[in-house]
Scaffold this motif. Structure first.
Motif, mmCIF file in Angstrom:
data_model
loop_
_atom_site.group_PDB
_atom_site.id
_atom_site.type_symbol
_atom_site.label_atom_id
_atom_site.label_comp_id
_atom_site.label_asym_id
_atom_site.label_seq_id
_atom_site.Cartn_x
_atom_site.Cartn_y
_atom_site.Cartn_z
ATOM 1 N N GLY A 1 -8.973 -8.784 9.559
ATOM 2 C CA GLY A 1 -9.673 -7.530 9.799
ATOM 3 C C GLY A 1 -9.550 -6.582 8.615
ATOM 4 O O GLY A 1 -9.772 -5.381 8.737
ATOM 5 N N ALA A 2 -9.192 -7.114 7.455
ATOM 6 C CA ALA A 2 -9.042 -6.331 6.219
ATOM 7 C C ALA A 2 -9.133 -7.289 5.046
ATOM 8 O O ALA A 2 -8.919 -8.499 5.199
ATOM 9 C CB ALA A 2 -7.708 -5.604 6.210
ATOM 10 N N GLU A 3 -9.437 -6.742 3.878
ATOM 11 C CA GLU A 3 -9.545 -7.565 2.681
ATOM 12 C C GLU A 3 -8.172 -8.033 2.207
ATOM 13 O O GLU A 3 -7.183 -7.317 2.344
ATOM 14 C CB GLU A 3 -10.221 -6.775 1.559
ATOM 15 C CG GLU A 3 -11.696 -6.513 1.815
ATOM 16 C CD GLU A 3 -12.509 -7.784 1.962
ATOM 17 O OE1 GLU A 3 -12.336 -8.714 1.145
ATOM 18 O OE2 GLU A 3 -13.319 -7.853 2.904
ATOM 19 N N LEU A 4 -8.144 -9.225 1.635
ATOM 20 C CA LEU A 4 -6.931 -9.742 1.009
ATOM 21 C C LEU A 4 -6.673 -8.997 -0.296
ATOM 22 O O LEU A 4 -7.609 -8.525 -0.943
ATOM 23 C CB LEU A 4 -7.083 -11.233 0.694
ATOM 24 C CG LEU A 4 -7.205 -12.193 1.866
ATOM 25 C CD1 LEU A 4 -7.556 -13.581 1.362
ATOM 26 C CD2 LEU A 4 -5.938 -12.228 2.671
ATOM 27 N N VAL B 1 3.380 -2.903 -6.665
ATOM 28 C CA VAL B 1 2.927 -4.141 -7.301
ATOM 29 C C VAL B 1 1.402 -4.174 -7.306
ATOM 30 O O VAL B 1 0.782 -4.262 -6.242
ATOM 31 C CB VAL B 1 3.500 -5.379 -6.581
ATOM 32 C CG1 VAL B 1 3.081 -6.654 -7.288
ATOM 33 C CG2 VAL B 1 5.019 -5.298 -6.470
ATOM 34 N N PRO B 2 0.788 -4.111 -8.485
ATOM 35 C CA PRO B 2 -0.680 -4.132 -8.557
ATOM 36 C C PRO B 2 -1.271 -5.397 -7.937
ATOM 37 O O PRO B 2 -0.734 -6.493 -8.111
ATOM 38 C CB PRO B 2 -0.968 -4.089 -10.057
ATOM 39 C CG PRO B 2 0.284 -3.568 -10.679
ATOM 40 C CD PRO B 2 1.410 -4.006 -9.800
ATOM 41 N N GLY B 3 -2.358 -5.226 -7.185
ATOM 42 C CA GLY B 3 -3.055 -6.357 -6.592
ATOM 43 C C GLY B 3 -2.469 -6.861 -5.293
ATOM 44 O O GLY B 3 -2.904 -7.882 -4.763
ATOM 45 N N VAL B 4 -1.472 -6.141 -4.743
ATOM 46 C CA VAL B 4 -0.853 -6.546 -3.481
ATOM 47 C C VAL B 4 -1.322 -5.589 -2.386
ATOM 48 O O VAL B 4 -1.264 -4.368 -2.543
ATOM 49 C CB VAL B 4 0.686 -6.541 -3.575
ATOM 50 C CG1 VAL B 4 1.311 -6.813 -2.209
ATOM 51 C CG2 VAL B 4 1.147 -7.578 -4.583
ATOM 52 N N ALA B 5 -1.799 -6.159 -1.280
ATOM 53 C CA ALA B 5 -2.256 -5.370 -0.137
ATOM 54 C C ALA B 5 -1.279 -5.529 1.018
ATOM 55 O O ALA B 5 -0.612 -6.558 1.153
ATOM 56 C CB ALA B 5 -3.643 -5.823 0.300
ATOM 57 N N HIS B 6 -1.190 -4.498 1.855
ATOM 58 C CA HIS B 6 -0.397 -4.542 3.080
ATOM 59 C C HIS B 6 -1.358 -4.396 4.248
ATOM 60 O O HIS B 6 -2.125 -3.442 4.309
ATOM 61 C CB HIS B 6 0.630 -3.407 3.095
ATOM 62 C CG HIS B 6 1.332 -3.252 4.405
ATOM 63 N ND1 HIS B 6 1.599 -2.031 4.952
ATOM 64 C CD2 HIS B 6 1.820 -4.168 5.291
ATOM 65 C CE1 HIS B 6 2.227 -2.185 6.106
ATOM 66 N NE2 HIS B 6 2.370 -3.471 6.326
ATOM 67 N N VAL B 7 -1.326 -5.356 5.168
ATOM 68 C CA VAL B 7 -2.177 -5.332 6.346
ATOM 69 C C VAL B 7 -1.273 -5.381 7.567
ATOM 70 O O VAL B 7 -0.455 -6.293 7.701
ATOM 71 C CB VAL B 7 -3.151 -6.538 6.366
ATOM 72 C CG1 VAL B 7 -3.968 -6.547 7.645
ATOM 73 C CG2 VAL B 7 -4.040 -6.526 5.140
ATOM 74 N N GLU B 8 -1.429 -4.396 8.442
ATOM 75 C CA GLU B 8 -0.647 -4.378 9.682
ATOM 76 C C GLU B 8 -1.547 -4.771 10.838
ATOM 77 O O GLU B 8 -2.664 -4.258 10.977
ATOM 78 C CB GLU B 8 -0.047 -3.001 9.921
ATOM 79 C CG GLU B 8 0.905 -2.976 11.095
ATOM 80 C CD GLU B 8 1.689 -1.681 11.213
ATOM 81 O OE1 GLU B 8 2.534 -1.600 12.100
ATOM 82 O OE2 GLU B 8 1.450 -0.757 10.408
#
Length: 129
Positions: free
Chosen positions: A37-40, A71-78
Motif C-alpha cells: 500500500g506504499a512505494e518501495l 539512510v538515503p533511498g530507504v523507506a519505512h512502511v507501517e
C-alpha cells in the motif's frame, strides 16, 4: 527464528533444525507496492507490522523512521496487522511489532520480532542494499 532473550534483534542466522516456522532469507518472498500500500524505497524498505495497543510498536516506529531518514533511498512502511490479515497470514506474522527488511526488488532479506535496536537495523540494511 528468535531465541528467548533476543527480542528486537534482527535474525541473521541460517536455518536451524528442530525449529518450526518460516525461514526468511535471500530466497524469501517478494512484496511490491500493491502488497504494501506504499512505494518501495529505492535501495531498501523497512516494513513494520503494528497493532493499535502495542507500546513497542510506537518505539519501533521511531527507530525505523530515524533510520529511514538517515539512510538515503530507504523507506519505512507501517502496516496495521489487524487491517491486513491476509498479508499477516501469508508472511506468518505472529506478534507485533514484526519488522521485515526488503531489498530494492522487494525481497525479504531479514526479519525481526520485537523492538529492534537502531544499530541492528542499520546492520541489516547492509545486506539489503
Amino acid at each position: 527464528m528468535r531465541e528467548q532473550g533476543d527480542a528486537g534483534r534482527l535474525d541473521t542466522s541460517g536455518p536451524r533444525p528442530g525449529i518450526s516456522g518460516p525461514r526468511l532469507d535471500t530466497s524469501g518472498p517478494r512484496l511490491d507496492a500493491a502488497d504494501l500500500g506504499a512505494e518501495l524505497g529505492a535501495r531498501a524498505t523497512l516494513v513494520q507490522f503494528s497493532s493499535a495497543f502495542c507500546a513497542p510498536c510506537r518505539a519501533t516506529r521511531r527507530v525505523l523512521g530515524d533510520v529511514a531518514g538517515l539512510v538515503p533511498g530507504v523507506a519505512h512502511v507501517e502496516i496495521d496487522a489487524e487491517a491486513r490479515l491476509e498479508l499477516v497470514r501469508a508472511l506468518d506474522v505472529l506478534k507485533t511489532p514484526t519488522v521485515l527488511v526488503l531489498d530494492a526488488g522487494g525481497r525479504v532479506v531479514r526479519r525481526a520480532v520485537g523492538q529492534p535496536r537502531k544499530a541492528d537495523v542499520i546492520a541489516a540494511l547492509g545486506e539489503a542494499v
